[in-house]
Design a protein around this motif. Structure first.
Motif, short mmCIF file in Angstrom:
data_model
loop_
_atom_site.label_atom_id
_atom_site.label_comp_id
_atom_site.label_asym_id
_atom_site.label_seq_id
_atom_site.Cartn_x
_atom_site.Cartn_y
_atom_site.Cartn_z
N UNK A 191 103.28 3.06 1.17
CA UNK A 191 102.47 3.53 2.30
C UNK A 191 101.48 2.43 2.67
N UNK A 192 101.56 1.96 3.90
CA UNK A 192 100.63 0.93 4.38
C UNK A 192 99.69 1.53 5.41
N UNK A 193 98.42 1.23 5.25
CA UNK A 193 97.39 1.71 6.17
C UNK A 193 96.67 0.50 6.77
N UNK A 194 96.49 0.50 8.09
CA UNK A 194 95.72 -0.55 8.74
C UNK A 194 94.60 0.14 9.52
N UNK A 195 93.36 -0.17 9.13
CA UNK A 195 92.19 0.52 9.67
C UNK A 195 91.40 -0.40 10.59
N UNK A 196 90.92 0.15 11.68
CA UNK A 196 90.06 -0.58 12.61
C UNK A 196 88.73 0.15 12.71
N UNK A 197 87.63 -0.60 12.68
CA UNK A 197 86.32 0.04 12.88
C UNK A 197 85.51 -0.79 13.87
#
Ligand SMILES: [Zn+2]
Ligand SMILES: [Zn+2]
Length: 282
Positions: A98-104
């Protein structure tokens, strides 16, 4: 024509494993930003796949910490981070990534993530005393493009050699681990760090693409990005008895900026097959 929503903005990515190779081409093209790589922080402090440092936070929390560090070091007000996990598929005995790419975006106080789940991974381990067996394992996992981590005995040995990426080194490390092993066995596993694993790098790219497709969903009222489904209401009627099932009746999207609400009734059809009904098929 894609909307260049981050044109003239710099987005910081904290990584020491070359994740920009997967993220940069996608995000720069889709948003018009410049991706700034920040590598002055050892992200291994948040946990490693090889268990020498345990990850104590969730995947999402860890990605948030990376963004925070990246913004702190760079002085930028928008950051992106990637965090992966490896294990078994929830229902079948198969490896799962499972790959997660987060933007803030701190200026807008806006957070959004993309996800990619896949059985396409060479996550694998082997304990063996035979170098022939080690070589056939290496062929199976796509060595040397995919690197190895090896150590004496078993998965918990603290003597770790990481990033092995050629056969001469593999042989040398294998012999050394064999000599330093109590059981005579050598423990080998795929190196899952992004720069050491092109299959994982590809999955990070897929997660970035998911982030972009969510980002490019705009509020029909104020055009804010990231207008995505925030609630799925169950209760789609059974096509045999008409009673509510666990399938989705409607999706609800709510804009974080202007609070505009959009309800989409029957996103997957008007009735549930009787096989999903608690009454017809208990
Ligand atoms: Zn809106
Ligand atoms: Zn029914």
């Amino acid at each position: 024509m894609e909307k260049q929503i981050y044109k003239n903005r710099k987005i910081v990515l904290l990584t020491k494993h070359k994740k920009e190779e997967a993220i940069r081409p996608v995000i720069e093209k889709a948003t018009g930003c410049s991706l700034i790589v920040e590598s002055r922080f050892d992200t291994d402090k948040f946990g490693t796949f090889s268990r020498d440092i345990t990850r104590t936070k969730s995947q999402l929390e860890t990605a948030r910490l990376k963004i925070k560090e990246g913004m702190l070091l760079s002085g930028l007000d928008i950051g992106i981070a990637s965090e992966g996990s490896f294990g078994s598929h929830p229902f079948i005995p198969a490896p799962w990534n499972i790959e997660l790419v987060l933007l803030f975006d701190q200026r807008e106080n806006f957070e959004l993530y993309g996800i990619h789940e896949s059985g396409e991974t060479n996550f694998a381990q082997l304990a063996t005393a035979s170098f022939d067996e080690a070589v056939s394992f290496a062929k199976k996992i796509g060595f040397p493009e995919h690197f190895f981590i090896i150590r004496p005995d078993d998965s918990e040995s603290e003597q770790i050699i990481k990033g092995i990426n050629n056969y001469d080194w593999l042989k040398e490390a294998f012999v050394w681990c064999g000599l330093n092993s109590h059981s005579g066995k050598v423990f080998m596993e795929t190196d899952l760090r992004a720069h050491a694993n092109p299959t994982r790098m590809h999955n990070i790219k897929k997660a970035t693409e998911d982030l972009i497709s969510k980002l490019h969903s705009f509020c029909p009222n104020c055009m804010a990005p990231g207008f995505i489904v925030s609630e799925r209401v169950k209760g789609l009627p059974c096509d045999l008895c008409g009673l509510p099932s666990d399938l989705v009746l409607k999706n609800i999207s709510k804009c974080r900026k202007c609070s505009h609400v959009l309800e989409q009734l029957y996103p997957n059809g008007q009735f549930a097959a009787a096989q999903y009904c608690h009454f017809c098929n208990p």
